[in-house]
Scaffold this motif. Structure first.
Motif, PDB file in Angstrom:
ATOM      1  N   TRP A 159      -7.716  -0.749  -3.326  1.00 66.38           N
ATOM      2  CA  TRP A 159      -6.342  -0.253  -3.183  1.00 66.38           C
ATOM      3  C   TRP A 159      -6.015   0.092  -1.734  1.00 66.38           C
ATOM      4  O   TRP A 159      -4.859   0.070  -1.335  1.00 66.38           O
ATOM      5  CB  TRP A 159      -6.109   0.955  -4.078  1.00 66.38           C
ATOM      6  N   CYS A 160      -7.038   0.427  -0.952  1.00 64.84           N
ATOM      7  CA  CYS A 160      -6.834   0.736   0.475  1.00 64.84           C
ATOM      8  C   CYS A 160      -6.822  -0.514   1.349  1.00 64.84           C
ATOM      9  O   CYS A 160      -6.427  -0.448   2.511  1.00 64.84           O
ATOM     10  CB  CYS A 160      -7.924   1.681   0.974  1.00 64.84           C
ATOM     11  N   TRP A 195       0.459   4.296  -2.723  1.00 68.08           N
ATOM     12  CA  TRP A 195      -0.067   5.607  -2.353  1.00 68.08           C
ATOM     13  C   TRP A 195       0.995   6.694  -2.393  1.00 68.08           C
ATOM     14  O   TRP A 195       0.680   7.851  -2.734  1.00 68.08           O
ATOM     15  CB  TRP A 195      -0.778   5.552  -1.005  1.00 68.08           C
ATOM     16  N   ARG A 210       0.813  -1.217   0.000  1.00 71.03           N
ATOM     17  CA  ARG A 210       0.000   0.000   0.000  1.00 71.03           C
ATOM     18  C   ARG A 210       0.844   1.264   0.000  1.00 71.03           C
ATOM     19  O   ARG A 210       0.550   2.213  -0.731  1.00 71.03           O
ATOM     20  CB  ARG A 210      -0.930   0.024   1.222  1.00 71.03           C
TER      21      ARG A 210
END
Length: 121
Positions: free
Chosen positions: A103-104, A27, A23
């Motif tokens: 994605w989180c 990000w 992650r």
């Protein structure tokens, strides 16, 4: 992974669509692209004016489109989903929301069909 490592990781794996991405790598890469997009847009406005084509921003966007797609695919691999799920972007609003939630999400623990856990867990 910190900000500079994530940028290096993004460019080193420019067109690598295999494996998994944690992650923080994803990000931080997105944060880099947003900040660089704002800076290149501001440069274009300062140099060429606000009503013109934005060549610097366009070149940056063109240069980062493949790494954006590849790191998003590797992030989806981390939650054991195919990179082809990115096609959900073509479903207005709902598809993008689903992708952001994925994605989180925390990656699958241990190895999955896309490779070992990038966190080494």
């Amino acid at each position: 992974m910190n900000f500079s490592e994530a940028i290096r990781y993004g460019f080193q794996n420019y067109a690598n669509f295999s494996g998994r991405a944690q992650r923080s790598a994803f990000w931080f890469w997105i944060l880099f692209c947003v900040i660089a997009g704002i800076v290149t847009g501001a440069l274009d406005m300062a140099i060429f004016g606000s009503d013109s084509w934005m060549p610097i921003n366009s070149l940056f966007s063109l240069a980062t489109i493949i790494p954006n797609i590849s790191i998003a695919a590797r992030r989806l691999h981390d939650i054991d989903r195919s990179g082809w799920w990115q096609l959900l972007h073509f479903i207005p609003l709902i598809g993008t929301i689903v992708l952001i939630v994925w994605w989180c999400s925390r990656g699958t623990p241990g190895a999955n069909r896309f490779g070992p856990n990038p966190l080494g867990e």
